[in-house]
Write an enzyme that holds these catalytic residues in place. Structure first.
Site, PDB file in Angstrom:
ATOM      1  N   ALA A  50     -62.241  -2.557   1.680  1.00  0.00           N
ATOM      2  CA  ALA A  50     -62.629  -1.276   1.088  1.00  0.00           C
ATOM      3  C   ALA A  50     -63.125  -0.330   2.182  1.00  0.00           C
ATOM      4  CB  ALA A  50     -63.708  -1.512   0.048  1.00  0.00           C
ATOM      5  N   LEU A  99     -47.631  -1.533   2.492  1.00  0.00           N
ATOM      6  CA  LEU A  99     -47.658  -0.781   1.239  1.00  0.00           C
ATOM      7  C   LEU A  99     -48.891   0.107   1.169  1.00  0.00           C
ATOM      8  CD1 LEU A  99     -46.863  -3.830  -1.047  1.00  0.00           C
ATOM      9  CD2 LEU A  99     -45.340  -1.870  -0.733  1.00  0.00           C
ATOM     10  N   GLU A 131     -45.529  -8.071  -8.995  1.00  0.00           N
ATOM     11  CA  GLU A 131     -45.735  -9.366  -8.317  1.00  0.00           C
ATOM     12  C   GLU A 131     -47.174  -9.490  -7.829  1.00  0.00           C
ATOM     13  OE1 GLU A 131     -43.010  -8.974  -5.029  1.00  0.00           O
ATOM     14  OE2 GLU A 131     -41.382  -8.338  -6.349  1.00  0.00           O
ATOM     15  N   LYS A 133     -50.060  -9.880  -5.281  1.00  0.00           N
ATOM     16  CA  LYS A 133     -50.102  -9.569  -3.843  1.00  0.00           C
ATOM     17  C   LYS A 133     -50.800 -10.740  -3.147  1.00  0.00           C
ATOM     18  CE  LYS A 133     -51.208  -5.990  -0.504  1.00  0.00           C
ATOM     19  NZ  LYS A 133     -52.016  -6.753   0.432  1.00  0.00           N
ATOM     20  N   ARG A 154     -45.367 -10.446  11.464  1.00  0.00           N
ATOM     21  CA  ARG A 154     -45.169  -9.008  11.395  1.00  0.00           C
ATOM     22  C   ARG A 154     -45.548  -8.302  12.701  1.00  0.00           C
ATOM     23  NH1 ARG A 154     -47.838  -4.752   7.221  1.00  0.00           N
ATOM     24  NH2 ARG A 154     -49.780  -5.427   8.164  1.00  0.00           N
ATOM     25  N   CYS A 436     -85.477  -7.952  24.022  1.00  0.00           N
ATOM     26  CA  CYS A 436     -84.388  -8.927  23.904  1.00  0.00           C
ATOM     27  C   CYS A 436     -84.982 -10.340  23.841  1.00  0.00           C
ATOM     28  CB  CYS A 436     -83.465  -8.795  25.123  1.00  0.00           C
ATOM     29  SG  CYS A 436     -82.078  -9.944  25.066  1.00  0.00           S
ATOM     30  N   CYS A 438     -83.916 -12.776  25.191  1.00  0.00           N
ATOM     31  CA  CYS A 438     -83.604 -13.505  26.423  1.00  0.00           C
ATOM     32  C   CYS A 438     -84.863 -13.646  27.286  1.00  0.00           C
ATOM     33  CB  CYS A 438     -82.484 -12.798  27.199  1.00  0.00           C
ATOM     34  SG  CYS A 438     -82.996 -11.321  28.063  1.00  0.00           S
TER      35      CYS A 438
HETATM   36  S1  IVH Z   1     -43.554  -6.158  -0.308  1.00  0.00           S
HETATM   37  C1  IVH Z   1     -42.688  -2.391   2.789  1.00  0.00           C
HETATM   38  N1  IVH Z   1     -44.545  -7.944  -1.893  1.00  0.00           N
HETATM   39  O1  IVH Z   1     -48.801  -7.008   1.464  1.00  0.00           O
HETATM   40  C2  IVH Z   1     -43.567  -3.554   2.586  1.00  0.00           C
HETATM   41  N2  IVH Z   1     -45.773  -7.439   0.089  1.00  0.00           N
HETATM   42  O2  IVH Z   1     -49.304  -4.013   2.522  1.00  0.00           O
HETATM   43  C3  IVH Z   1     -43.002  -4.520   1.597  1.00  0.00           C
HETATM   44  N3  IVH Z   1     -47.772  -8.811   0.376  1.00  0.00           N
HETATM   45  O3  IVH Z   1     -47.351  -6.749   4.610  1.00  0.00           O
HETATM   46  C4  IVH Z   1     -43.941  -5.593   1.277  1.00  0.00           C
HETATM   47  N4  IVH Z   1     -47.576  -9.992  -1.449  1.00  0.00           N
HETATM   48  O4  IVH Z   1     -47.997  -9.060   3.801  1.00  0.00           O
HETATM   49  C5  IVH Z   1     -44.726  -7.262  -0.749  1.00  0.00           C
HETATM   50  N5  IVH Z   1     -45.247  -9.534  -3.395  1.00  0.00           N
HETATM   51  C6  IVH Z   1     -45.426  -8.875  -2.263  1.00  0.00           C
HETATM   52  C7  IVH Z   1     -46.524  -9.109  -1.413  1.00  0.00           C
HETATM   53  C8  IVH Z   1     -46.667  -8.365  -0.245  1.00  0.00           C
HETATM   54  C9  IVH Z   1     -48.294  -9.803  -0.367  1.00  0.00           C
HETATM   55  C10 IVH Z   1     -48.358  -8.313   1.628  1.00  0.00           C
HETATM   56  C11 IVH Z   1     -47.414  -8.295   2.795  1.00  0.00           C
HETATM   57  C12 IVH Z   1     -47.345  -6.870   3.237  1.00  0.00           C
HETATM   58  C13 IVH Z   1     -48.573  -6.281   2.623  1.00  0.00           C
HETATM   59  C14 IVH Z   1     -48.283  -4.855   2.226  1.00  0.00           C
END
Ligand code: IVH
Length: 715
Positions: A50, A99, A131, A133, A154, A436, A438
Site C-alpha cells: 500500500a 498490471l 483469476e 492473483k 521477470r 550510539c 556502540c
Molecule cells: S497476468 C501484463 N495473471 O501479478 C501482465 N499476473 O502485476 C500480465 N500475477 O507480474 C500478468 N497472478 O507476477 C497475471 N493470474 C495472473 C496473475 C498475475 C499473479 C502477478 C504476476 C505479474 C503481476 C502483475
C-alpha cells in the site's frame, strides 16, 4: 539531537510549482528505485504494497502534471529492477510487464468503462477471465519444438535471469508439452509459488540450522529458485500456475479462457478458481468470494486479476506505458492482527542509521508468525510520517501497547495502529537513544535530505570508528552482489571481526599471508580443508567488475543500480576515482559530468563527496585497491541501429501487430513511446496515420514506412 518534529502535510500535486515538482520527482524516483531493488533483487521489501502504491500514485500524478519530467530512466518506464547478475541474463522476446491496480469497486467500474469506450462497443458485454492473483514470482517458460529450453524470471521486464536448471525440478512444469501440433515456439508464463505449509516447514528448518528465516512464502520461493545448486530447489516444494504467454509462433486459441484450457491440455496446472465472468457485477462478486476463501487457501494471493477474454480485443486494447489496458489487478486489503509490543530495540545499520525494531508477542498474520516489526524511526514512533504527515491520528507507540499489525502480502509487517483503550498504566513514552549503543557512545544526529529537510533517520556519527558500522560495511562487502566470497558469510565474518583478524576490507585479502600467525585451521570448527577452500574463494575474487567494486564500497545512496550507472559512465576505476576526488574538491566540471550520467543526481554526488572527503575512507580504498584488480565496465550494448532511439508507431501496420512491433523495437534497445515530441527520433507511419504524423513533420522527426523500418532493423 532531534529538531522539533515536522508536521507539514503533503502538498497536493496540483499546487506544486515546477521546481518543487522536480525535486519531489527526483526524490520519489530514487525512493521507488530503491524499493524496486529491495523487492525484486533482494527479495526483502521494506515497505508495504500500500505504501509503495501510494508512492507510485503520487509519482505518476507528478509526471502527469509535468510530462517534461518523464525520462527513459523514470521508474514509470520500467518494471521492477534489473536482474541480480548471479544467473545468465535472458532477454525476453516479448517484455514481461505488470498490471495496474484497482483498490475500490469504483476503480473496477472505471476499468470496464475505459475498455468499452476504447473498443467503441455499443453495450458493455465484455467477457473477462477472473483469476486469483498469486503472490509468487512470475516466470517465462520457453518451449521450442515442444521442449522446455529456457526458464527466465521477470527481472526488469526486459531481461530476466536464466533459472532453467532449477525450474526443471518443478513437478508442475512439463519438460515436454503434451499433445500433437503444439506451435514451434511457445512461451508459457505464470507464477511460481510456495504453499503456506511448505513455507512454515522450511522456516522451521532454516531456524534449526541457524539460518535466517524467510519473511513470507514469496521470498522463500524466490530464495529457493535462486540457488546455484538445483538439488536445493528440488528439495523445496514449489508449484507453478500457468496463466499467460509471451512469444507464440501460432496462437492455439482465441480467448484467455481458451488459452487456460490449452495450458491444461499441454500438461500445466492452472488455478482451479479461475472463472469466466460476463459483467462488472460478476467480477465484484468474484472478488468478494475469493477474499472470503483467501485464508483457507494454502497459497498466498493478494487480489484477483481481470483480463478481457477475447485475445483480438486484448491486442486492440494494447498497453499504456508499462501496464495493459485489457487487464487489472483488484487488490485485497492487507491482513491484520492484534498483539502486544514487548520491547523496542535499536539496530545500527551500515551507514550508522538507527532502526528501532519492535519486539512483539508472537502472532500469526496470514499464515506467518510475526515477532519483529520495524518502527522505522523516532518520528514514526511518535506518530509522524516521513513527510511530516500525521500517522495513526497522532497516536504514539509505547512499550506494553496493544498494536494492530498489518502484513500486506509479501512485505515485512507494519504497525498500523495502537489500541489506546488497552494501554497499560505502566506504558511509558519511548525515549529514543541520544548516544550510539556502540562502545564509543557517539552522539546521535539527524541530518538533512537533498531537499534540505530534516531526515527522519537518526544516525551514529562514529562512521568507521563505530564497530556496528564497520561490521555492517564488511557484511555488505562480502555479500552476494558485492564480492560474493563463498565461505565468508555473516557468521564467519563476525567471528573474524571480533577476533581482530579482519578490521577492514583489505584485511580479507591478506588473511592467507598472515595465516602463519593466525593459524585459522586450529580454530574450532575450521580445518585445513575449509581454510584452503576459504583462501581459494578469496583468491578467486581478487579480480572484480568495476560495478561490483563500487557497490561494495557501501557508499550511502549507491546501491547496485547506481553503482552500475557509475561504472558504465566512467568505464574504469581510475577514471571514476579521479572524478570522485575532483568532486570532493567541488570541481564544477567533474560535478557536472557526474550529474549528466543516467540515474545520478545531487543526492548520490553529495554522498560520494562525503565518502571520499573522509581521509579514513580514502585510506581503506587505497589499501583495498592494492589487493584487487578492478575490471573495466562493459559499455552498454548499442550495436543495433535503433538502440537508444525513441520510436513511435502510428497508423495501421500490415506486417506486424502493434505489440510485435513494440516488442521487437524494445528488444533492439529502442524506447517505444505513444506520443510524438521533439525527443522522438523515428515515427513509423502506416496507412491512416493522422495527428502523430503531422506532429512528426512539425518537429522534423524522421518518418519511415513500415518497410523502411523493417529494413533499418534488418528484418
Ligand atoms: S497476468 C501484463 N495473471 O501479478 C501482465 N499476473 O502485476 C500480465 N500475477 O507480474 C500478468 N497472478 O507476477 C497475471 N493470474 C495472473 C496473475 C498475475 C499473479 C502477478 C504476476 C505479474 C503481476 C502483475
Amino acid at each position: 539531537m532531534a529538531r522539533a518534529a515536522k508536521s507539514k502535510p503533503l502538498r497536493d500535486v496540483t499546487e506544486l510549482t515546477k521546481p518543487q515538482a522536480k525535486i519531489e520527482h527526483m526524490r520519489l524516483s530514487l525512493e521507488i528505485e530503491g524499493h524496486n531493488e529491495r523487492y525484486y533483487q533482494d527479495d526483502a521489501p521494506v515497505v508495504t504494497d500500500a505504501e509503495y502504491d501510494a508512492l507510485r500514485q503520487r509519482f505518476n500524478a507528478i509526471e502527469k502534471r509535468f510530462p517534461e519530467l518523464v525520462s527513459a530512466e523514470s521508474p514509470s518506464q520500467k518494471v521492477g529492477a534489473a536482474p541480480s547478475g548471479r544467473f545468465r541474463k535472458v532477454r525476453h522476446s516479448v517484455p514481461m510487464l505488470s498490471l495496474d491496480n484497482a483498490f475500490a469497486e469504483e476503480d473496477v467500474r472505471d476499468f470496464v468503462g475505459r475498455i468499452v469506450r476504447f473498443l467503441k462497443l455499443d453495450d458493455d458485454k465484455v467477457d473477462f477471465s477472473a483469476e486469483p492473483k498469486i503472490d509468487g514470482l512470475s516466470m517465462s517458460l520457453r518451449y521450442e519444438g515442444g521442449e522446455l529450453v529456457t526458464a527466465a524470471t521477470r527481472g526488469d521486464g526486459a531481461e530476466g535471469e536464466d533459472v532453467t536448471a532449477n525450474i526443471r525440478t518443478l513437478e508442475d512444469v512439463p519438460k515436454k508439452l503434451k499433445g500433437r501440433n503444439v506451435p514451434e515456439i511457445c512461451e508459457v508464463r505464470g507464477e511460481v509459488y510456495m504453499t503456506k505449509k511448505a513455507f512454515l516447514a522450511l522456516n522451521k528448518k532454516q531456524v534449526e540450522a541457524g539460518e535466517a528465516p524467510f519473511a513470507n512464502p514469496r521470498n522463500s520461493a524466490a530464495g529457493s529458485l535462486r540457488q546455484k545448486d538445483p538439488t536445493i530447489t528440488a528439495s523445496r516444494p514449489l508449484g507453478f500456475f500457468a496463466y499467460a504467454w509471451g512469444e507464440m509462433s501460432a496462437m492455439p486459441e482465441e480467448t484467455q479462457s481458451g488459452m487456460i484450457h490449452w495450458f491444461e491440455r499441454c500438461g500445466f496446472t492452472t488455478n482451479p478458481l479461475t472463472k469466466l465472468c460476463h459483467s462488472v457485477e460478476e467480477l465484484i462478486a468474484f472478488h468478494q468470494k475469493i477474499e472470503e476463501e483467501r485464508a483457507k487457501l494454502d497459497y498466498d494471493i493478494d487480489g484477483v486479476v481481470y483480463k478481457v477474454d477475447r485475445i483480438d480485443w486484448q491486442e486492440r486494447l494494447g498497453f499504456v506505458s508499462r501496464t495493459p489496458r485489457w487487464g487489472i489487478a483488484h487488490k485485497f486489503p492487507a491482513e491484520r492482527a492484534m498483539t502486544v509490543l514487548r520491547d523496542i530495540e535499536i539496530q545500527v545499520g551500515r551507514t550508522g542509521s538507527f532502526t528501532p525494531v519492535g519486539k512483539l508477542e508472537p502472532i500469526g498474520v496470514g499464515g506467518v508468525i510475526v515477532q519483529n516489526v520495524t518502527l522505522h524511526n523516532e518520528d514514526y514512533i511518535k506518530g509522524i510520517g516521513n513527510k511530516g504527515e500525521v500517522l495513526r491520528e497522532g497516536r504514539d507507540i509505547r512499550i506494553g501497547d496493544t498494536v494492530v499489525i498489518q502484513r500486506a502480502g509479501d512485505v515485512i509487517p507494519q504497525i498500523v495502529d495502537v489500541v489506546l483503550d488497552k494501554r497499560p498504566k505502566s506504558a511509558e513514552e519511548f525515549s529514543f537513544p541520544k548516544k550510539c549503543p556502540c562502545p564509543l557512545h557517539t552522539d546521535v544526529v539527524r541530518g538533512e535530505t537533498a531537499a534540505g529537510e530534516e531526515e527522519s533517520r537518526a544516525r551514529c556519527t562514529g562512521e568507521f570508528a563505530c564497530p556496528y558500522q564497520k561490521i555492517e560495511h564488511l557484511k555488505l562487502f562480502v555479500s552476494r552482489r558485492a564480492f560474493d566470497i563463498d565461505g565468508l558469510g555473516e557468521k564467519q565474518l563476525q567471528f573474524f571481526f571480533d577476533e581482530g583478524f579482519v578490521k577492514e576490507p583489505a584485511d580479507i585479502f591478506t588473511l592467507e599471508k598472515r595465516n602463519s600467525k593466525l593459524k585459522l585451521e586450529e580454530i574450532e570448527g575450521y580445518g585445513e580443508t575449509s581454510v584452503r577452500n576459504l583462501f581459494g574463494a578469496i583468491e578467486s575474487r581478487r579480480r572484480i567488475a568495476l560495478e561490483r567494486f563500487v557497490y561494495a564500497l557501501g557508499m550511502r545512496h549507491v546501491g547496485e543500480t547506481t553503482a552500475l550507472a557509475l561504472a558504465r559512465g566512467y568505464g574504469s576505476w581510475d577514471a571514476f576515482h579521479d572524478a570522485c576526488l575532483k568532486v570532493v574538491k567541488e570541481d564544477e566540471e567533474a560535478i557536472a559530468e557526474m550529474d549528466a550520467l543516467d540515474q545520478i543526481g545531487e543526492t548520490v554526488i553529495r554522498s560520494i563527496a562525503d565518502y571520499f572527503g573522509e581521509s579514513h575512507n580514502r585510506g581503506i580504498v587505497e589499501r583495498l585497491t592494492r589487493e584487487v584488480e578492478i575490471i573495466d565496465a562493459e559499455k552498454p550494448k548499442s550495436n543495433s541501429a535503433v538502440a537508444g532511439k525513441t520510436v513511435v508507431f502510428t497508423g495501421s501496420l500490415e506486417k506486424m501487430t502493434r505489440d510485435e512491433a513494440k516488442a521487437t523495437a524494445e528488444r533492439l534497445g529502442a524506447k517505444v513511446s505513444g506520443s510524438v515530441s521533439k525527443k522522438t527520433d523515428i515515427v513509423v507511419a502506416g496507412p491512416g496515420a493522422g495527428s502523430k504524423l503531422a506532429e512528426a513533420n512539425k518537429h522534423g522527426v524522421t518518418v519511415l514506412t513500415e518497410d523502411e523500418w523493417l529494413k533499418l532493423i534488418g528484418e
